[in-house]
Motif scaffolding. Structure first.
Motif, mmCIF file in Angstrom:
data_model
loop_
_atom_site.group_PDB
_atom_site.id
_atom_site.type_symbol
_atom_site.label_atom_id
_atom_site.label_comp_id
_atom_site.label_asym_id
_atom_site.label_seq_id
_atom_site.Cartn_x
_atom_site.Cartn_y
_atom_site.Cartn_z
ATOM 1 N N ALA A 315 -17.370 -4.756 48.929
ATOM 2 C CA ALA A 315 -18.246 -5.576 48.431
ATOM 3 C C ALA A 315 -17.420 -6.794 47.257
ATOM 4 N N ALA A 316 -17.667 -8.411 47.270
ATOM 5 C CA ALA A 316 -17.343 -8.933 47.150
ATOM 6 C C ALA A 316 -16.329 -8.815 45.553
ATOM 7 N N GLU A 317 -15.614 -9.516 44.862
ATOM 8 C CA GLU A 317 -15.502 -9.176 43.649
ATOM 9 C C GLU A 317 -14.142 -10.292 43.584
ATOM 10 N N VAL A 318 -14.432 -10.444 41.942
ATOM 11 C CA VAL A 318 -13.316 -11.106 41.237
ATOM 12 C C VAL A 318 -13.611 -11.629 39.455
ATOM 13 N N GLN A 319 -11.804 -11.656 39.705
ATOM 14 C CA GLN A 319 -12.606 -11.723 37.599
ATOM 15 C C GLN A 319 -12.671 -12.651 36.888
ATOM 16 N N THR A 320 -13.486 -13.928 36.373
ATOM 17 C CA THR A 320 -13.270 -14.825 34.962
ATOM 18 C C THR A 320 -13.758 -14.394 33.902
ATOM 19 N N VAL A 321 -13.946 -15.527 33.129
ATOM 20 C CA VAL A 321 -14.096 -14.934 31.764
ATOM 21 C C VAL A 321 -14.874 -15.832 31.234
ATOM 22 N N LEU A 322 -15.903 -14.448 30.282
ATOM 23 C CA LEU A 322 -17.295 -14.845 29.902
ATOM 24 C C LEU A 322 -17.104 -15.694 28.623
ATOM 25 N N GLU A 323 -17.929 -16.693 29.579
ATOM 26 C CA GLU A 323 -17.712 -17.708 28.185
ATOM 27 C C GLU A 323 -18.881 -17.845 27.354
ATOM 28 N N LYS A 324 -19.910 -17.126 26.976
ATOM 29 C CA LYS A 324 -20.861 -16.867 26.399
ATOM 30 C C LYS A 324 -22.104 -15.975 27.252
ATOM 31 N N VAL A 325 -23.186 -15.280 26.020
ATOM 32 C CA VAL A 325 -24.301 -15.236 26.470
ATOM 33 C C VAL A 325 -25.154 -15.663 26.399
ATOM 34 N N THR A 326 -26.150 -15.901 26.267
ATOM 35 C CA THR A 326 -27.414 -16.251 27.028
ATOM 36 C C THR A 326 -28.815 -15.884 27.729
ATOM 37 N N TYR A 327 -29.644 -15.818 26.525
ATOM 38 C CA TYR A 327 -30.882 -15.302 26.473
ATOM 39 C C TYR A 327 -32.291 -16.097 27.069
ATOM 40 N N GLN A 328 -32.486 -15.267 28.295
ATOM 41 C CA GLN A 328 -33.776 -15.712 28.655
ATOM 42 C C GLN A 328 -35.210 -15.030 28.399
ATOM 43 N N VAL A 329 -36.350 -15.845 28.185
ATOM 44 C CA VAL A 329 -37.839 -15.590 27.256
ATOM 45 C C VAL A 329 -38.698 -15.821 29.117
ATOM 46 N N GLY A 330 -38.975 -14.149 29.354
ATOM 47 C CA GLY A 330 -40.166 -14.690 30.951
ATOM 48 C C GLY A 330 -41.462 -14.789 30.309
ATOM 49 N N ARG A 331 -42.345 -14.913 31.303
ATOM 50 C CA ARG A 331 -43.711 -14.662 31.078
ATOM 51 C C ARG A 331 -44.926 -14.026 29.597
ATOM 52 N N THR A 332 -44.202 -12.211 30.337
ATOM 53 C CA THR A 332 -44.654 -11.421 29.242
ATOM 54 C C THR A 332 -44.158 -11.655 28.127
ATOM 55 N N GLY A 333 -42.867 -12.785 27.879
ATOM 56 C CA GLY A 333 -42.373 -12.327 26.581
ATOM 57 C C GLY A 333 -41.135 -11.200 26.255
ATOM 58 N N ALA A 334 -40.574 -11.107 27.510
ATOM 59 C CA ALA A 334 -39.242 -10.155 27.839
ATOM 60 C C ALA A 334 -37.741 -11.188 27.951
ATOM 61 N N VAL A 335 -37.559 -10.626 26.997
ATOM 62 C CA VAL A 335 -35.997 -11.059 26.605
ATOM 63 C C VAL A 335 -35.026 -10.717 27.195
ATOM 64 N N THR A 336 -34.452 -11.929 28.582
ATOM 65 C CA THR A 336 -33.205 -11.232 29.054
ATOM 66 C C THR A 336 -32.114 -11.417 28.792
ATOM 67 N N PRO A 337 -30.040 -10.848 28.739
ATOM 68 C CA PRO A 337 -29.414 -11.153 28.514
ATOM 69 C C PRO A 337 -28.888 -12.053 30.335
ATOM 70 N N VAL A 338 -28.015 -13.083 29.895
ATOM 71 C CA VAL A 338 -27.582 -13.959 30.567
ATOM 72 C C VAL A 338 -25.947 -14.064 30.369
ATOM 73 N N ALA A 339 -24.613 -13.496 31.406
ATOM 74 C CA ALA A 339 -23.273 -13.529 30.685
ATOM 75 C C ALA A 339 -23.162 -15.291 31.812
ATOM 76 N N ASN A 340 -22.608 -16.212 30.267
ATOM 77 C CA ASN A 340 -22.234 -17.795 31.098
ATOM 78 C C ASN A 340 -20.770 -17.338 31.315
ATOM 79 N N LEU A 341 -20.483 -17.464 32.644
ATOM 80 C CA LEU A 341 -19.092 -17.462 33.702
ATOM 81 C C LEU A 341 -18.124 -18.580 33.442
ATOM 82 N N LYS A 342 -16.988 -19.004 33.101
ATOM 83 C CA LYS A 342 -15.816 -19.964 33.446
ATOM 84 C C LYS A 342 -16.759 -19.926 35.375
ATOM 85 N N PRO A 343 -16.883 -20.807 35.834
ATOM 86 C CA PRO A 343 -17.197 -20.749 36.939
ATOM 87 C C PRO A 343 -15.822 -19.941 38.230
ATOM 88 N N VAL A 344 -15.956 -18.879 39.294
ATOM 89 C CA VAL A 344 -15.434 -18.755 39.874
ATOM 90 C C VAL A 344 -15.714 -19.195 41.405
#
Length: 670
Positions: A315-344
């Motif tokens: 499996a392709a694997e790399v190291q990078t830095v977690l810059e921040k965690v943001t959150y997306q709100v879906g149609r049903t109101g479910a809130v999903t966390p997303v990791a924003n990474l230093k581009p790699v």
């Protein structure tokens, strides 16, 4: 029309419909409305009925579905489905090559094939007709999944050609294209269901579903790659691949015939880079000695053939830095966390974001601010963080704490017992929920409104033209405001308004699905519409009445009651009714076959051997009987199959409602 013109028309329809199927399933880019597709399919079916001699074995009319499989029958494989030896390094391949040379000399070829990441299947054909499809199972026996496999559009039911053996078996891999996987998984998440981890798991779960009508809705594909028969038909594996392609089987175009282990390694290196450009997942390369005579000479170990090996990609694997965690709100109101990474750079693409799924995943990873993380893109479509490099964690870095309030509207988030997601309940005031809800409503599977797209809805919302679904039906009063929108001319406005007007003809089940009630997907909406007949019955239904409807459980019932407990939602129903939408089932006239069941009422529950529940319903109604939505003292008979809900059985027993089998029902109308 001449006979030649008829055949030409049939061939053209098959080609066109198969292309539309490919666009929809593989590319996830439909180029035709469902209604038009169905009309063309009907036209082709009528032509095939009138001219069976011209029917194409790969016709889309053959992929029907509809049978219920109560239990999968275990079938013993005529030829064992052995697994291959695996390796992850070049030296093991060179050692394999050396063993082959010692056994059979230097005069041989290899066939290199992509190793598809799916579910192995064995298909048996007799006299050119598909008679059985069996999973690998334990290698010696597997499950008969014929009804489900017949729904796959690339598996022929009837073969073409004159040189086809009377009986043979062909093996392949059932898989799901990435675009279809993403679309279906998004639908599952929006309904609050657990998403599948990867396309392989989704394909495997689909093949083992009991209802092949549901299987047909989940787009599967299949590549075939190995032929077995009583008599040796070909001298080489390569020759067999080219021939079965001519018989109508879907064979990968990326296989290659090579002369040396260096050629094999070059093939492996090429596809290690190029695999991410495919529309489906592969996890390695299979290498086989080409000559069947040489395969026989090399033989087998207890577990695998000595003439084949598979090379598996890491499996392709790399190291990078977690810059921040943001959150997306879906149609049903479910809130999903997303990791924003230093581009790699990962697997040929630049990765900037990775999924975190939910709050539990953040805790499991023990994520801290500015952590250095390992990101993987293997069987997963979206890159995911697999672990943290604790050696590079900064001193005093704070742990990531999941939000307590909606990132869009500040409403406090809730998490129901037994669920993984946090939800924002402000569905009538939270911008992404409002926009998502309207986008869902206009979608192809719901109201299918031509002339409206997701971007247009976003623009309308931002300009204050639509705040609710019902606002779509007042857009004809806002012509001047619509004309002010850039790239939105008179013709576009006219087409959109026509599409909105036409949507008023959509049946109740589509309107119900379009409302976007949590857990009420396309199939559930259909069952609710048929069971409760109109929106007023649905709004006033108790939990008991809702769960009495076929396949409706407590979780769905509670979600429906919660939805209709809100005044805003009830107001929307009133406005949509006033706009002219369909909120009741239009009953079709039933032609009576007899009056033997007149005055009798029935509820059907469970899984049956001979008939689907829909077929039993038709039998009862055609003989004068009436189907009730739930079990009550008024009920005359409960038609009981296997796997019937215990609550229904308990209630029927309490009320002394007679239980009858499908055989007893048939005797009643004989």
């Amino acid at each position: 029309m001449s006979i030649f013109a008829v055949k030409e028309q049939m061939d053209a329809l098959v080609a066109e419909l198969n292309q539309h199927t490919y666009n929809y399933y593989v590319l996830a880019m439909p180029t035709i409305a469902d209604y038009e597709f169905d009309k063309k399919l009907e036209q082709l079916a009528e032509l095939e009925k009138a001219h069976p001699e011209f029917a194409d074995p790969n016709s889309p009319t053959q992929k029907v579905g509809g049978d219920i499989t109560k239990n999968f029958v275990t079938v013993k494989h005529k030829w064992s489905m052995l697994s291959l030896g695996n390796t992850y390094n070049e030296q093991d391949l060179r050692d394999f090559d050396e063993r082959v040379r010692k056994a059979i000399g230097d005069d041989f070829e290899y066939v290199c094939e992509l190793k598809f990441d799916g579910l192995s299947i064995s298909l048996t054909y007799e006299n050119g007709v598909l008679v059985r499809a069996v999973t690998r199972g334990d290698g010696t026996q597997g499950d008969d999944v014929t009804n489900n496999i017949k729904t796959i559009h690339t598996i022929p039911h009837h073969l073409k050609g004159n040189d086809i053996p009377q009986v043979f078996e062909i093996r392949g891999e059932v898989f799901m294209h990435r675009a279809a996987f993403e679309r279906l998984n998004k639908e599952r998440e929006e309904l609050g269901e657990v998403a599948y981890a990867n396309p392989r798991n989704f394909a495997s779960g689909t093949v083992k579903m009991q209802d092949s009508k549901e299987v047909k809705k989940r787009p599967l594909d299949c590549f075939l790659y190995a032929l077995n028969s009583q008599n040796q038909l070909f001298k080489t594996h390569w020759e067999s691949l080219q021939t079965v392609k001519n018989w109508g089987f879907n064979v990968s175009e990326h296989s290659k015939l090579v002369n040396s282990i260096d050629d094999v390694l070059a093939f492996i290196a090429y596809w290690e880079e190029q695999r991410f450009k495919l529309s489906y997942d592969i996890d390695g390369i299979v290498i086989k000695v080409n000559s069947y005579a040489q395969q026989q000479e090399l033989g087998f170990t207890a577990k695998s053939p000595r003439w084949a090996i598979s090379y598996k990609y890491k499996a392709a694997e790399v190291q990078t830095v977690l810059e921040k965690v943001t959150y997306q709100v879906g149609r049903t109101g479910a809130v999903t966390p997303v990791a924003n990474l230093k581009p790699v750079l990962l697997a040929g693409t630049t990765v900037k974001r990775a999924t975190l799924h939910n709050a539990d995943e953040i805790l499991r990873l023990d994520l801290h601010e500015n952590d250095t993380v390992f990101v993987e893109k293997g069987g997963e479509i979206i890159p995911k963080i697999i672990k943290v490099n604790l050696n590079l964690r900064k001193p005093n870095s704070a742990p990531i704490v999941y939000l307590t309030n909606c990132p869009e509207c500040e409403t406090e988030l809730i998490r129901k017992e037994g669920e993984v997601a946090f939800y924002c309940q402000n569905d009538e005031g939270c911008p992404p929920q409002i926009v998502g809800k309207i986008q869902h409503f206009i979608g192809r599977k719901a109201m299918n409104i031509d002339g409206l797209g997701d971007e247009t809805i976003e623009t309308f919302y931002q300009r204050g033209l639509v705040k609710h679904i019902s606002d779509l039906y007042t857009l004809n009063e806002k012509a001047n405001e619509l004309k002010q929108i850039e790239r939105f001319g008179e013709r576009s406005i006219e087409n959109m308004l026509k599409g909105i007007e036409k949507s008023k003809e959509m049946p109740f089940e589509k309107v119900l699905f379009g409302l976007g009630i949590r857990y009420v997907g396309e199939t559930v909406a259909k069952k609710l519409a048929r069971g409760l007949k109109n929106i007023d019955n649905l709004i006033s239904a108790s939990v008991e009445e809702l769960t009495a409807v076929d396949e409706i459980g407590g979780r769905i019932a509670e979600s429906i009651q919660e939805y209709f407990s809100k005044a805003d939602h009830l107001q929307q129903i009133v406005l949509l009714k006033q706009a002219g939408l369909q909120f009741e089932v239009v009953e079709t006239e039933i032609l009576l076959q007899s009056d033997k069941l007149i005055g009798k009422t029935f509820v059907i529950s469970g899984v049956f051997e001979k008939h689907s529940r829909e077929e039993l319903k038709t039998i009862i109604e055609e003989n004068g009987g009436k189907i009730l939505s739930g079990i009550s003292a008024k009920l005359d008979f409960l038609v009981a199959g296997d796997n019937m809900g215990p609550s229904k059985l308990e209630k029927a027993t309490k009320l002394n409602v007679p239980l009858i089998s499908e055989d007893e029902l048939e005797k009643m109308i004989e």
